[in-house]
Design a protein around this motif. Structure first.
Motif, PDB file in Angstrom:
ATOM      1  N   ILE A 173      87.078  84.393  83.215  1.00 47.95           N
ATOM      2  CA  ILE A 173      86.837  85.508  84.676  1.00 47.95           C
ATOM      3  C   ILE A 173      86.147  86.159  84.456  1.00 47.95           C
ATOM      4  O   ILE A 173      84.742  86.474  83.538  1.00 47.95           O
ATOM      5  CB  ILE A 173      88.235  86.275  83.725  1.00 47.95           C
ATOM      6  CG1 ILE A 173      89.193  85.701  83.030  1.00 47.95           C
ATOM      7  CG2 ILE A 173      88.586  87.915  84.635  1.00 47.95           C
ATOM      8  CD1 ILE A 173      90.278  86.623  82.368  1.00 47.95           C
ATOM      9  N   GLY A 174      85.118  86.132  85.677  1.00 47.59           N
ATOM     10  CA  GLY A 174      84.344  86.894  87.137  1.00 47.59           C
ATOM     11  C   GLY A 174      82.992  86.030  86.006  1.00 47.59           C
ATOM     12  O   GLY A 174      82.009  86.665  85.781  1.00 47.59           O
ATOM     13  N   THR A 175      83.176  85.070  85.481  1.00 41.62           N
ATOM     14  CA  THR A 175      81.890  84.482  84.835  1.00 41.62           C
ATOM     15  C   THR A 175      81.365  83.418  85.578  1.00 41.62           C
ATOM     16  O   THR A 175      80.216  82.371  85.286  1.00 41.62           O
ATOM     17  CB  THR A 175      81.935  83.604  83.562  1.00 41.62           C
ATOM     18  OG1 THR A 175      83.046  82.529  83.468  1.00 41.62           O
ATOM     19  CG2 THR A 175      82.666  85.077  82.231  1.00 41.62           C
ATOM     20  N   GLY A 176      81.994  82.474  86.872  1.00 47.07           N
ATOM     21  CA  GLY A 176      81.964  81.577  87.238  1.00 47.07           C
ATOM     22  C   GLY A 176      82.065  80.077  85.882  1.00 47.07           C
ATOM     23  O   GLY A 176      81.869  79.162  87.353  1.00 47.07           O
ATOM     24  N   LYS A 177      82.612  80.505  85.421  1.00 46.63           N
ATOM     25  CA  LYS A 177      82.560  79.246  84.563  1.00 46.63           C
ATOM     26  C   LYS A 177      84.285  78.828  85.152  1.00 46.63           C
ATOM     27  O   LYS A 177      85.279  79.896  84.257  1.00 46.63           O
ATOM     28  CB  LYS A 177      82.371  78.933  82.881  1.00 46.63           C
ATOM     29  CG  LYS A 177      81.043  79.246  82.483  1.00 46.63           C
ATOM     30  CD  LYS A 177      80.891  79.113  80.776  1.00 46.63           C
ATOM     31  CE  LYS A 177      79.595  79.823  80.430  1.00 46.63           C
ATOM     32  NZ  LYS A 177      80.251  79.930  79.726  1.00 46.63           N
ATOM     33  N   THR A 178      84.431  77.922  85.546  1.00 49.90           N
ATOM     34  CA  THR A 178      86.252  77.119  85.736  1.00 49.90           C
ATOM     35  C   THR A 178      85.888  76.741  84.736  1.00 49.90           C
ATOM     36  O   THR A 178      85.726  75.648  84.386  1.00 49.90           O
ATOM     37  CB  THR A 178      86.009  77.299  87.404  1.00 49.90           C
ATOM     38  OG1 THR A 178      85.375  77.349  88.017  1.00 49.90           O
ATOM     39  CG2 THR A 178      87.584  77.359  87.746  1.00 49.90           C
ATOM     40  N   GLY A 235      87.351  87.915  91.810  1.00 51.15           N
ATOM     41  CA  GLY A 235      85.892  87.853  93.498  1.00 51.15           C
ATOM     42  C   GLY A 235      86.106  87.920  94.222  1.00 51.15           C
ATOM     43  O   GLY A 235      85.668  87.861  95.146  1.00 51.15           O
ATOM     44  N   ALA A 236      86.306  86.360  94.525  1.00 46.75           N
ATOM     45  CA  ALA A 236      86.646  85.774  95.902  1.00 46.75           C
ATOM     46  C   ALA A 236      87.788  86.432  96.726  1.00 46.75           C
ATOM     47  O   ALA A 236      87.670  85.854  97.909  1.00 46.75           O
ATOM     48  CB  ALA A 236      86.996  84.211  94.908  1.00 46.75           C
TER      49      ALA A 236
END
Ligand code: PGA
Length: 251
Positions: A173-178, A235-236
């Protein structure tokens, strides 16, 4: 049976009157209504009425990000599920990891909130997910099953069919790591097996959405998985075109 995908935007604590207007107008200009997908936006509570007015003639639904477990009364600062219903919302996000960790919400409190939302006739978007430590300790499925069990025991198996469940690995979450599509699918499939152990109709009908750094660039692959029925987007969701592209990937 095929489940209609759903994509919900969790705006978290972002926005101003003017940025909200701009974002919603951007969404209204996109071709969301042509998609085979339910779409919802969940603004901060103060902006819900503004968003409701703007989206009134569109297919965009509105939700809130939290609610009180109580119905009404002397609960300073709280907003009830019935108030969300009264203002025209359809969804309430509950059990988000930010609420669990930053605001110390327990599984039990979340279960009470889920019950209040169902009582108000709204759809809970009930979030579950493990931390990185729990994942590395091989506890992912135990943690999620525990989160699910507390809610199911509170509301009863026959109500499970009314939920949307969001799997949101905390580390994504919110880390850019999916989560990779395979990692996410593995947990979604486990959630669906858990649903089947409680209610066959819920297993068939409940939409299980993925959340955690979803963007247009990774949405198609995620949503192609058999048990991923859409997304909960943070975010997106604050960028109209990016959010539209994600909805397009779902529907
Ligand atoms: P993110 O947030 O898309 O910014 O990772 C998702 C969420 O918290 O619901």
């Amino acid at each position: 049976m095929s489940r209609r995908p759903i994509v919900a935007g969790n705006w978290k604590m972002h926005g101003t009157v003017s940025s909200v207007e701009q974002l919603v107008n951007g969404l209204l200009e996109s071709e969301l209504s042509a998609l085979n997908c339910d779409v919802a936006v969940c603004p901060p509570a103060l902006y819900v009425a503004q968003v409701q007015q703007l989206v009134a003639d569109s297919m965009i639904n509105v939700g809130t990000q939290n609610c009180s477990p109580f119905e009404q009364g002397a609960y300073t600062g709280e907003i009830s599920a019935k108030m969300s219903a009264d203002i025209g919302c359809k969804y309430v996000i509950l059990g988000h990891s930010e609420r669990r960790t930053l605001f110390a919400e327990s599984d039990e409190v979340i279960a009470e909130k889920v019950a209040a939302v169902l009582e108000a006739g709204l759809v809970p978007v009930f979030c579950v997910g493990e931390t990185l430590e729990q994942r590395e300790g091989n506890e992912t499925l135990d943690v999620i099953t525990q989160q699910l069990n507390v809610v199911a025991d509170k509301i009863g198996n026959d109500k499970l069919v009314e939920l949307v469940i969001a799997y949101e690995p905390v580390w994504a979450i919110g880390t850019g790591k999916t989560a990779s599509p395979e990692q996410a699918q593995e947990v979604h499939a486990a959630i669906r097996r858990w649903l089947a152990s409680r209610s066959e109709s819920a297993a068939a009908e409940v939409r299980i959405v993925y959340g955690g750094s979803v963007k247009a660039a990774n949405a198609t692959e995620l949503f192609a998985q058999a048990d991923i029925d859409g997304g909960l987007i943070g975010g997106a969701a604050l960028d109209a075109n990016e959010f539209y592209q994600i909805c397009k990937a779902a529907g």
